[in-house]
Design a protein around this motif. Structure first.
Motif, mmCIF file in Angstrom:
data_model
loop_
_atom_site.group_PDB
_atom_site.id
_atom_site.type_symbol
_atom_site.label_atom_id
_atom_site.label_comp_id
_atom_site.label_asym_id
_atom_site.label_seq_id
_atom_site.Cartn_x
_atom_site.Cartn_y
_atom_site.Cartn_z
ATOM 1 N N HIS A 215 29.960 56.080 34.018
ATOM 2 C CA HIS A 215 29.989 54.881 34.839
ATOM 3 C C HIS A 215 28.735 54.861 35.714
ATOM 4 C CE1 HIS A 215 34.042 54.140 33.407
ATOM 5 N NE2 HIS A 215 34.363 55.375 33.725
ATOM 6 N N ASP B 99 29.165 42.395 39.759
ATOM 7 C CA ASP B 99 29.474 41.088 40.327
ATOM 8 C C ASP B 99 28.802 40.968 41.688
ATOM 9 O OD1 ASP B 99 30.959 40.386 38.148
ATOM 10 O OD2 ASP B 99 32.908 40.763 39.085
ATOM 11 N N GLU C 229 40.807 50.521 40.018
ATOM 12 C CA GLU C 229 40.927 49.315 39.208
ATOM 13 C C GLU C 229 41.944 48.368 39.826
ATOM 14 O OE1 GLU C 229 41.745 51.217 35.348
ATOM 15 O OE2 GLU C 229 39.797 50.415 34.697
ATOM 16 N N GLY C 230 41.737 47.073 39.581
ATOM 17 C CA GLY C 230 42.706 46.069 40.000
ATOM 18 C C GLY C 230 42.737 45.768 41.481
ATOM 19 N N GLN D 282 31.114 46.370 42.794
ATOM 20 C CA GLN D 282 32.094 45.675 41.978
ATOM 21 C C GLN D 282 31.492 45.481 40.593
ATOM 22 O OE1 GLN D 282 35.282 44.856 42.915
ATOM 23 N NE2 GLN D 282 35.551 44.403 40.737
ATOM 24 N N HIS E 253 27.165 48.599 33.295
ATOM 25 C CA HIS E 253 28.246 47.668 33.577
ATOM 26 C C HIS E 253 27.734 46.387 34.223
ATOM 27 C CE1 HIS E 253 31.158 50.520 32.380
ATOM 28 N NE2 HIS E 253 31.231 51.222 33.495
ATOM 29 N N SER F 108 30.903 44.501 36.687
ATOM 30 C CA SER F 108 31.108 43.212 36.031
ATOM 31 C C SER F 108 31.951 43.293 34.766
ATOM 32 C CB SER F 108 29.750 42.587 35.669
ATOM 33 O OG SER F 108 29.042 42.210 36.821
ATOM 34 N N HIS F 109 32.061 44.478 34.162
ATOM 35 C CA HIS F 109 32.722 44.541 32.861
ATOM 36 C C HIS F 109 34.235 44.449 32.970
ATOM 37 C CE1 HIS F 109 33.410 48.566 34.249
ATOM 38 N NE2 HIS F 109 34.092 48.886 33.167
ATOM 39 N N SER F 110 34.794 44.766 34.162
ATOM 40 C CA SER F 110 36.230 44.647 34.411
ATOM 41 C C SER F 110 36.434 44.728 35.918
ATOM 42 C CB SER F 110 37.007 45.765 33.701
ATOM 43 O OG SER F 110 36.700 47.026 34.268
ATOM 44 N N ASP F 111 37.682 44.601 36.356
ATOM 45 C CA ASP F 111 37.948 44.702 37.800
ATOM 46 C C ASP F 111 37.948 46.176 38.191
ATOM 47 O OD1 ASP F 111 38.556 44.344 40.422
ATOM 48 O OD2 ASP F 111 40.577 43.566 40.111
ATOM 49 N N GLN F 112 36.752 46.728 38.289
ATOM 50 C CA GLN F 112 36.545 48.142 38.595
ATOM 51 C C GLN F 112 35.658 48.212 39.832
ATOM 52 O OE1 GLN F 112 34.488 50.808 35.656
ATOM 53 N NE2 GLN F 112 36.588 51.151 34.969
ATOM 54 N N SER F 113 36.184 48.796 40.904
ATOM 55 C CA SER F 113 35.471 48.843 42.187
ATOM 56 C C SER F 113 35.140 50.287 42.529
ATOM 57 C CB SER F 113 36.331 48.245 43.303
ATOM 58 O OG SER F 113 36.792 46.950 42.955
#
Length: 230
Positions: free
Chosen positions: A45, A155, A98-99, A213, A152, A215-220
Motif C-alpha cells: 500500500h 481522493d 476501511e469503511g 484517503q 492507489h 482512491s481505489h476503495s474506501d481505505q483511509s
C-alpha cells in the motif's frame, strides 16, 4: 543430444525420482517465500516516507538488524515497537482502516490516532505511545512525501501538525492537539505524492499527522511522523 538418447533419459527408471526431487525443492522454495513478511509486492500500500512515519522509520533504520540490542539505547521507541509486534514494522505500508466514509474523527478515538484506532487487531498499538521518537529536522515550510507503493492514488490528503505546546514525549495525541495545515484535491496514481506544508510558529518536537484517503476503495491511512522544527 540425439532423439534416441533423449527418449532413453526420459524413460530412465531414475527420471521420476529426479522430477520428484525437483518438485519437492520447488514447493519448499515457495513455502519459504510465503513465510517472508511482505513489505512490498502486490499487497503493498504505502506510507509517508519523508518525514518518515513512525513504523516506516523503524523499519528503514533497523529492518536489516532488528534484533540488535543496541537499538534499545540508540532508538528506544523503535526497540519497544519491534518487541511489541514486528509485523507493525514489516507491514509499515498497511496502517489503514476501511469503511470510514470520511468520518475520521468519529472512527479514530483520541489517544489512538497513530494506530488508526488500533487497526489490524492492535498490531500498531505501539505507534500511539508517547516518548522520544526519533525526529526528522524540518523547516517551518516543508514537504510531505507519501510513497504510494501500490499506485492507489488519492481522493485527498490531509496534513495536520500538532499545536505549539503539545509534547509528543509525554502527551497522547488527540484531535484537539492538531491543526489542519494542508489539504489536497484528487491526486492521480503516482509513486510519490508531494504536499507542501507551512507550519508557522512551531519549534521543537512535533507530530505531523497525515490522512491519506486512497482512491481505489474506501481505505483511509492514518500516519504519524515525528519532526523537529529547528
Amino acid at each position: 543430444m540425439t532423439r534416441e538418447r533423449t527418449e532413453n533419459r526420459v524413460n530412465s527408471p531414475h527420471a521420476g525420482r529426479r522430477w520428484g526431487v525437483r518438485v519437492v525443492g520447488l514447493l519448499s522454495a515457495v513455502a519459504m517465500l510465503l513465510l517472508v513478511p511482505l513489505a512490498g509486492g502486490a499487497s503493498a500500500h504505502g506510507s509517508v516516507i519523508d518525514p518518515p512515519s513512525r513504523n516506516y522509520g523503524c523499519w528503514d533504520r533497523w529492518g536489516s538488524d532488528f534484533q540488535n540490542p543496541e537499538m534499545a539505547d540508540q532508538d528506544p521507541m523503535c526497540w519497544a515497537a519491534w518487541q511489541a509486534d514486528t509485523n507493525a514494522m514489516w507491514n509499515w505500508n498497511g496502517l489503514y482502516r476501511e469503511g470510514v466514509a470520511g468520518d475520521h474523527q468519529g472512527a479514530i478515538p483520541d489517544g489512538q490516532l497513530c494506530s488508526a484506532g488500533l487497526t489490524g487487531d492492535g498490531r500498531y498499538a505501539a505507534m500511539d505511545t508517547p516518548g522520544a521518537w526519533q525526529t526528522a529536522d524540518v523547516q517551518n515550510d516543508f514537504t510531505v512525501n507519501l510513497h504510494d507503493q501500490a499506485l492507489h492514488g488519492a481522493d485527498y490528503l490531509l496534513v495536520y501538525v500538532t499545536k505549539q505546546g503539545f509534547d509528543p514525549t509525554t502527551d497522547e495525541l488527540g484531535w484537539g492537539d492538531l491543526e489542519l495545515l494542508a489539504e489536497t484535491e484528487r491526486i492521480a496514481p503516482s509513486s510519490n505524492m508531494l504536499v507542501d506544508v507551512s507550519a508557522p510558529g512551531r519549534t521543537g518536537h512535533h507530530i505531523v499527522y497525515t490522512i491519506w484517503q486512497a482512491s481505489h476503495s474506501d481505505q483511509s491511512y492514518y500516519i504519524c511522523s515525528d519532526v523537529n522544527f529547528g
